[in-house]
Scaffold this motif. Sequence first.
Motif, PDB file in Angstrom:
ATOM      1  N   LEU A 318      -8.146 -47.048  -0.267  1.00 52.34           N
ATOM      2  CA  LEU A 318      -8.216 -45.705   0.145  1.00 52.34           C
ATOM      3  C   LEU A 318      -9.115 -45.384   1.308  1.00 52.34           C
ATOM      4  CD1 LEU A 318      -6.898 -43.298  -0.929  1.00 52.34           C
ATOM      5  CD2 LEU A 318      -8.786 -42.674  -2.476  1.00 52.34           C
ATOM      6  N   ARG A 319      -8.712 -44.982   2.426  1.00 51.59           N
ATOM      7  CA  ARG A 319      -9.626 -44.743   3.542  1.00 51.59           C
ATOM      8  C   ARG A 319      -9.119 -43.474   4.222  1.00 51.59           C
ATOM      9  NH1 ARG A 319      -9.674 -51.306   5.543  1.00 51.59           N
ATOM     10  NH2 ARG A 319     -11.433 -51.679   4.594  1.00 51.59           N
ATOM     11  N   GLY A 320      -9.942 -42.683   4.728  1.00 52.36           N
ATOM     12  CA  GLY A 320      -9.642 -41.618   5.473  1.00 52.36           C
ATOM     13  C   GLY A 320      -8.761 -40.572   4.799  1.00 52.36           C
ATOM     14  N   GLY A 321      -8.596 -40.836   3.269  1.00 52.76           N
ATOM     15  CA  GLY A 321      -8.033 -39.595   2.488  1.00 52.76           C
ATOM     16  C   GLY A 321      -6.446 -40.310   2.421  1.00 52.76           C
ATOM     17  N   VAL A 322      -6.187 -41.463   2.782  1.00 53.37           N
ATOM     18  CA  VAL A 322      -4.790 -42.052   2.527  1.00 53.37           C
ATOM     19  C   VAL A 322      -4.943 -43.491   2.099  1.00 53.37           C
ATOM     20  CG1 VAL A 322      -3.646 -40.566   4.301  1.00 53.37           C
ATOM     21  CG2 VAL A 322      -4.820 -42.814   5.120  1.00 53.37           C
ATOM     22  N   ILE A 323      -3.943 -43.921   1.492  1.00 60.31           N
ATOM     23  CA  ILE A 323      -3.802 -45.247   1.137  1.00 60.31           C
ATOM     24  C   ILE A 323      -3.413 -46.090   2.370  1.00 60.31           C
ATOM     25  CG2 ILE A 323      -2.577 -47.066  -0.182  1.00 60.31           C
ATOM     26  CD1 ILE A 323      -2.221 -44.916  -2.345  1.00 60.31           C
ATOM     27  N   ASP A 324      -4.295 -47.060   2.893  1.00 59.97           N
ATOM     28  CA  ASP A 324      -4.247 -47.813   4.076  1.00 59.97           C
ATOM     29  C   ASP A 324      -3.092 -48.768   3.648  1.00 59.97           C
ATOM     30  OD1 ASP A 324      -4.441 -49.284   6.335  1.00 59.97           O
ATOM     31  OD2 ASP A 324      -6.587 -50.047   6.072  1.00 59.97           O
ATOM     32  N   PRO A 325      -2.007 -48.747   4.711  1.00 59.07           N
ATOM     33  CA  PRO A 325      -0.840 -49.729   4.539  1.00 59.07           C
ATOM     34  C   PRO A 325      -1.464 -51.031   4.917  1.00 59.07           C
ATOM     35  CG  PRO A 325      -0.367 -48.422   6.351  1.00 59.07           C
ATOM     36  CD  PRO A 325      -1.894 -47.906   5.877  1.00 59.07           C
ATOM     37  N   PHE A 326      -2.324 -51.451   5.588  1.00 60.30           N
ATOM     38  CA  PHE A 326      -2.560 -52.746   6.148  1.00 60.30           C
ATOM     39  C   PHE A 326      -3.675 -53.520   5.193  1.00 60.30           C
ATOM     40  CE2 PHE A 326      -1.838 -50.104  10.111  1.00 60.30           C
ATOM     41  CZ  PHE A 326      -0.567 -50.454  10.325  1.00 60.30           C
ATOM     42  N   GLY A 327      -4.823 -52.793   4.584  1.00 61.10           N
ATOM     43  CA  GLY A 327      -5.573 -53.403   3.783  1.00 61.10           C
ATOM     44  C   GLY A 327      -4.945 -53.262   2.293  1.00 61.10           C
ATOM     45  N   GLU A 387       2.807 -40.525   9.201  1.00 61.64           N
ATOM     46  CA  GLU A 387       1.621 -40.240   8.632  1.00 61.64           C
ATOM     47  C   GLU A 387       1.913 -38.959   7.736  1.00 61.64           C
ATOM     48  OE1 GLU A 387      -1.037 -40.076  11.751  1.00 61.64           O
ATOM     49  OE2 GLU A 387      -1.455 -42.315  11.752  1.00 61.64           O
ATOM     50  N   LYS A 388       2.567 -37.967   8.208  1.00 61.68           N
ATOM     51  CA  LYS A 388       2.725 -36.785   7.777  1.00 61.68           C
ATOM     52  C   LYS A 388       3.601 -36.491   6.442  1.00 61.68           C
ATOM     53  CE  LYS A 388       4.493 -32.126   8.763  1.00 61.68           C
ATOM     54  NZ  LYS A 388       4.982 -31.003   9.872  1.00 61.68           N
ATOM     55  N   LYS A 389       4.555 -37.645   6.478  1.00 62.87           N
ATOM     56  CA  LYS A 389       5.730 -37.595   5.609  1.00 62.87           C
ATOM     57  C   LYS A 389       5.891 -38.637   4.808  1.00 62.87           C
ATOM     58  CE  LYS A 389       9.186 -34.890   8.485  1.00 62.87           C
ATOM     59  NZ  LYS A 389      10.531 -34.886   9.035  1.00 62.87           N
ATOM     60  N   MET A 390       5.071 -39.600   4.946  1.00 65.72           N
ATOM     61  CA  MET A 390       4.823 -40.935   3.868  1.00 65.72           C
ATOM     62  C   MET A 390       3.543 -41.118   3.643  1.00 65.72           C
ATOM     63  SD  MET A 390       8.180 -42.143   3.650  1.00 65.72           S
ATOM     64  CE  MET A 390       8.388 -43.725   3.592  1.00 65.72           C
ATOM     65  N   MET A 391       2.616 -41.010   4.385  1.00 65.41           N
ATOM     66  CA  MET A 391       1.306 -41.305   3.863  1.00 65.41           C
ATOM     67  C   MET A 391       0.548 -40.236   3.239  1.00 65.41           C
ATOM     68  SD  MET A 391       0.118 -43.581   7.310  1.00 65.41           S
ATOM     69  CE  MET A 391      -1.645 -44.200   6.506  1.00 65.41           C
ATOM     70  N   ASP A 392       0.985 -39.202   3.645  1.00 69.02           N
ATOM     71  CA  ASP A 392       0.029 -37.784   2.900  1.00 69.02           C
ATOM     72  C   ASP A 392       0.077 -37.891   1.527  1.00 69.02           C
ATOM     73  OD1 ASP A 392      -0.944 -35.408   1.848  1.00 69.02           O
ATOM     74  OD2 ASP A 392      -0.388 -34.487   3.842  1.00 69.02           O
ATOM     75  N   LEU A 393      -1.064 -37.987   0.774  1.00 67.32           N
ATOM     76  CA  LEU A 393      -1.194 -38.290  -0.641  1.00 67.32           C
ATOM     77  C   LEU A 393      -0.512 -36.997  -1.307  1.00 67.32           C
ATOM     78  CD1 LEU A 393      -4.545 -39.960  -1.363  1.00 67.32           C
ATOM     79  CD2 LEU A 393      -2.342 -41.038  -1.169  1.00 67.32           C
ATOM     80  N   GLN A 394      -0.262 -35.861  -0.764  1.00 69.30           N
ATOM     81  CA  GLN A 394       0.485 -34.766  -1.534  1.00 69.30           C
ATOM     82  C   GLN A 394       1.733 -34.959  -1.536  1.00 69.30           C
ATOM     83  OE1 GLN A 394      -1.659 -32.663  -2.822  1.00 69.30           O
ATOM     84  NE2 GLN A 394      -3.288 -33.793  -2.058  1.00 69.30           N
ATOM     85  N   VAL A 395       2.392 -36.015  -0.734  1.00 71.68           N
ATOM     86  CA  VAL A 395       3.815 -36.237  -0.954  1.00 71.68           C
ATOM     87  C   VAL A 395       4.371 -36.455  -2.354  1.00 71.68           C
ATOM     88  CG1 VAL A 395       5.825 -37.454  -0.082  1.00 71.68           C
ATOM     89  CG2 VAL A 395       3.830 -36.415   1.538  1.00 71.68           C
ATOM     90  N   ASN A 396       5.443 -35.977  -2.831  1.00 71.35           N
ATOM     91  CA  ASN A 396       5.695 -36.309  -4.440  1.00 71.35           C
ATOM     92  C   ASN A 396       7.295 -36.298  -4.298  1.00 71.35           C
ATOM     93  OD1 ASN A 396       6.251 -36.304  -6.926  1.00 71.35           O
ATOM     94  ND2 ASN A 396       5.700 -34.266  -7.437  1.00 71.35           N
ATOM     95  N   ILE A 397       7.592 -37.575  -4.058  1.00 66.27           N
ATOM     96  CA  ILE A 397       9.348 -37.815  -3.968  1.00 66.27           C
ATOM     97  C   ILE A 397       9.608 -39.199  -4.823  1.00 66.27           C
ATOM     98  CG2 ILE A 397       9.652 -36.553  -1.989  1.00 66.27           C
ATOM     99  CD1 ILE A 397       9.543 -38.953  -0.503  1.00 66.27           C
TER     100      ILE A 397
END
Length: 432
Positions: A318-327, A387-397
Amino acid sequence: MKKVYEKINNMRGNLITVTADGVSLGELARIDKQDGRSTYASVLRFEGDEVTLQVFGGTRGISTNDEVIFLKKEMTATFGESLLGRRLSGSGRPIDGGPQIQGESLAIGGPSFNPVQRIIPKQMVRTNIPMIDVFNCLVKSQKIPIFSIPGEPYNQLLMRIANQTDAEVVIIGGMGLTFDDYQAFIDNAEKAGSAEKSIMFIHRAIDPAVECLLVPDMALAVAEQFATQGKDVLVLLTDMTAFADSIKEIAITMDQVPSNRGYPGSLYSDLAFRYEKAVDIEGSGSITIITVTTMPGDDITHPIPDNTGYITEGQFYLRGGVIDPFGSLSRLKQQVIGKVTREDHGDIANTLIRLYADSKKAKERESMGFKLSRWDEKLIAYSEQFEKKMMDLQVNIALEEALDLGWKLLAEFFTRQEIGIKQKLIEKYWPS
């Protein structure tokens, strides 16, 4: 017959020393104070007839002439359906103002589940968070930490998972929580309507360190009982760094020789003992464990995350408020991707991440003042929407909706020939 000892030899921190015989490691004792009140302790160590006990609730108010009575039993958790929706302390006391829990007593800290009855994990735990469900699937019986630095919204992420998971029972173990964090978990459960399937074991920052050590054992003992009854249980533990620091505090009080940065040599086994409780039981339920491990100074080589990495099956960064896809990595995701999920899952996930990685290079060229190619411009535009539609932790789909969204993002910014996905998948899933 229970023996009564009328002299406490020494008190240090939350530890007391008594001269006694015939006691066993982990045995529970009752301390009867002069004012008529009682508190409990458990045997932590003995050398000859010198017995060291850790006191639940702290040693304040205890005097050296209080009576110590060994109860010939270990610390237990109370199990019953009435646990659902309740909040308890690390020692199992209700802290929500409700009645005492009624049910059977469970010994805590027992061995992990019989390996013969374990099955290979092959079912997905849904969270409705694209960065987990699409790219690093959570699998039933997986044990996985969230690596983070203090200040990141890791507790909020746990709350999202608790609210949106398809697990039948959610057990939250909070260690070293501030009052605001504790209240946030309560408010979230009530607002989201997930309280009825949740149980909380809470150790606050002001509570004794010994109760912090009990939280995972209480949570996991209850989880095992639900799992043997056929329930799929999700255990969320935060923060394992507070747990490890409590181990260090007690070890220092006991004058143990530290192994690495003040932590005892038992740190690896102390962590592994809890993580190995994750299990998928043949013909019954499962236990999946997600923990938070805050890294002091963002140092992955710190003893706590370093030891954790050898025990667990991947990690979420968890970095910068998002789940880092590379780490981030789920070592069990191949057990479900394309097998219990859609056939395009693996290809779409790999392509989305590959193009996002390429966009990072394009942004680096842009920051250095190089002229961007048309391809670079496509990548940068794509990354902003990703980043907006997939990485944002508020996305709930749901997963299927997230996979469809991935195809739409590709179609919006790239041609069929540019994405490098099998033609048969493109023909089937490319948006019309």
